[in-house]
Design an enzyme around this catalytic site. Structure first.
Site, PDB file in Angstrom:
ATOM      1  N   HIS A 141       0.820  -1.216   0.000  1.00 10.92           N
ATOM      2  CA  HIS A 141       0.000   0.000   0.000  1.00 10.92           C
ATOM      3  C   HIS A 141       0.855   1.268   0.000  1.00 10.92           C
ATOM      4  O   HIS A 141       1.990   1.274   0.496  1.00 10.92           O
ATOM      5  CB  HIS A 141      -0.944  -0.005   1.207  1.00 10.92           C
ATOM      6  CG  HIS A 141      -2.048  -1.016   1.082  1.00 10.92           C
ATOM      7  ND1 HIS A 141      -3.187  -0.997   1.854  1.00 10.92           N
ATOM      8  CD2 HIS A 141      -2.203  -2.060   0.227  1.00 10.92           C
ATOM      9  CE1 HIS A 141      -3.987  -1.995   1.501  1.00 10.92           C
ATOM     10  NE2 HIS A 141      -3.405  -2.658   0.524  1.00 10.92           N
ATOM     11  N   GLU A 175       0.724   4.058   1.705  1.00  8.64           N
ATOM     12  CA  GLU A 175       1.152   4.589   3.003  1.00  8.64           C
ATOM     13  C   GLU A 175       2.311   3.773   3.556  1.00  8.64           C
ATOM     14  O   GLU A 175       3.277   4.326   4.102  1.00  8.64           O
ATOM     15  CB  GLU A 175       0.000   4.545   4.022  1.00  8.64           C
ATOM     16  CG  GLU A 175      -1.278   5.231   3.567  1.00  8.64           C
ATOM     17  CD  GLU A 175      -2.227   4.327   2.809  1.00  8.64           C
ATOM     18  OE1 GLU A 175      -1.760   3.525   1.962  1.00  8.64           O
ATOM     19  OE2 GLU A 175      -3.434   4.427   3.046  1.00  8.64           O
ATOM     20  N   CYS A 222      -6.283   1.962   5.146  1.00  8.69           N
ATOM     21  CA  CYS A 222      -6.867   0.723   5.667  1.00  8.69           C
ATOM     22  C   CYS A 222      -6.286   0.460   7.070  1.00  8.69           C
ATOM     23  O   CYS A 222      -5.358   1.150   7.514  1.00  8.69           O
ATOM     24  CB  CYS A 222      -6.565  -0.447   4.734  1.00  8.69           C
ATOM     25  SG  CYS A 222      -4.857  -1.011   4.820  1.00  8.69           S
ATOM     26  N   CYS A 264      -2.463  -0.201   7.233  1.00  3.48           N
ATOM     27  CA  CYS A 264      -1.673   1.029   7.122  1.00  3.48           C
ATOM     28  C   CYS A 264      -1.845   1.876   8.368  1.00  3.48           C
ATOM     29  O   CYS A 264      -0.894   2.554   8.797  1.00  3.48           O
ATOM     30  CB  CYS A 264      -2.079   1.814   5.881  1.00  3.48           C
ATOM     31  SG  CYS A 264      -1.547   0.995   4.367  1.00  3.48           S
TER      32      CYS A 264
HETATM   33  O1  5HU Z   1      -5.037   2.354   2.355  1.00  6.52           O
HETATM   34  C1  5HU Z   1      -4.917   1.887   1.213  1.00  6.52           C
HETATM   35  N1  5HU Z   1      -3.773   2.097   0.490  1.00  6.52           N
HETATM   36  C2  5HU Z   1      -3.542   1.538  -0.717  1.00  6.52           C
HETATM   37  O2  5HU Z   1      -2.492   1.747  -1.323  1.00  6.52           O
HETATM   38  N2  5HU Z   1      -4.539   0.737  -1.255  1.00  6.52           N
HETATM   39  C3  5HU Z   1      -4.319   0.123  -2.558  1.00  6.52           C
HETATM   40  C4  5HU Z   1      -4.220  -1.374  -2.551  1.00  6.52           C
HETATM   41  C5  5HU Z   1      -4.773  -1.750  -3.884  1.00  6.52           C
HETATM   42  O3  5HU Z   1      -3.746  -1.672  -4.869  1.00  6.52           O
HETATM   43  C6  5HU Z   1      -5.818  -0.664  -4.133  1.00  6.52           C
HETATM   44  C7  5HU Z   1      -7.226  -1.038  -3.716  1.00  6.52           C
HETATM   45  O4  5HU Z   1      -7.788  -1.775  -4.743  1.00  6.52           O
HETATM   46  P1  5HU Z   1      -9.357  -1.862  -4.967  1.00  6.52           P
HETATM   47  O5  5HU Z   1      -9.918  -0.441  -4.818  1.00  6.52           O
HETATM   48  O6  5HU Z   1      -9.492  -2.409  -6.342  1.00  6.52           O
HETATM   49  O7  5HU Z   1      -9.866  -2.785  -3.888  1.00  6.52           O
HETATM   50  O8  5HU Z   1      -5.414   0.439  -3.377  1.00  6.52           O
HETATM   51  C8  5HU Z   1      -5.700   0.558  -0.599  1.00  6.52           C
HETATM   52  C9  5HU Z   1      -5.946   1.121   0.616  1.00  6.52           C
HETATM   53  C10 5HU Z   1      -7.204   1.009   1.366  1.00  6.52           C
HETATM   54  O9  5HU Z   1      -8.083   0.174   0.819  1.00  6.52           O
HETATM   55 ZN    ZN Z   2      -3.466   0.133   3.477  1.00 11.46          ZN
END
Ligand code: 5HU
Ligand code: ZN
Length: 159
Positions: free
Chosen positions: A77, A79, A103, A106
């Site tokens: 992710h 963060e 999320c 993170c």
């Molecule tokens: O806090 C976050 N940070 C972050 O980088 N992500 C990324 C992970 C995935 O590559 C994408 C989420 O994918 P999707 O919206 O298709 O479920 O975003 C997702 C979140 C929270 O869902």
């Molecule tokens: Zn995350």
């Protein structure tokens, strides 16, 4: 005379988070994070991507199907990448501009790193357990979070 139409700190840092997100290979959610010191110095940047050494073309980017064949098992992710990319800096008292509310995984890393404020752009997973758990963690630990209110101003870059 002093120039008047310069961008605000919030526009600047969220703009950089949005620009950083444009590096993401994820088709559905491109996420960027920009960590800033109390003195408004940029400490780190990150976006959601596969771990170093993984070939993006060999990794799954699917959202559904066999869990082992979805991106969720592998993607790092934004963060977390920003925090890990700043291993040499002290993040105590910093704030993070993120294009998507963090999320719970993170959130844990944010809290442990000493970051004290989250400024988020999208909150599209507001009612998901992962966001609910993040808010619970932030509320308990005194980490502030606030929605970014887009100024509506369009910034054009010719690269
Ligand atoms: O806090 C976050 N940070 C972050 O980088 N992500 C990324 C992970 C995935 O590559 C994408 C989420 O994918 P999707 O919206 O298709 O479920 O975003 C997702 C979140 C929270 O869902
Ligand atoms: Zn995350």
């Amino acid at each position: 005379m002093k120039r008047k139409d310069y961008i605000s700190w919030d526009e600047y840092f969220m703009g950089i988070a949005l620009l950083t997100a444009m590096r993401s290979k994820d088709d559905s959610s491109q996420v960027g994070a920009c960590i800033v010191s109390p003195e408004n110095k940029i400490l780190s940047l990150g976006y959601n991507g596969m771990p170093i050494g993984c070939n993006d073309d060999d990794m799954p980017w699917e959202r559904e199907g066999d869990p082992l064949d979805t991106k969720y098992m592998y993607v790092c992710h934004a963060e977390l990448n920003a925090i890990l990319n700043s291993a040499h800096s002290n993040l105590t008292g910093a704030r993070v501009y993120v294009t998507l509310f963090p999320c719970n995984e993170c959130a844990k890393a944010i809290i442990q790193s000493g970051i004290k404020e989250i400024i988020y752009y999208s909150d599209k997973y507001h009612d998901e357990p992962s966001s609910m758990a993040s808010r619970r963690l932030f509320n308990m630990t005194g980490v502030k979070y606030r929605a970014y209110h887009p100024s509506g101003r369009e910034l054009t870059l010719t690269v």
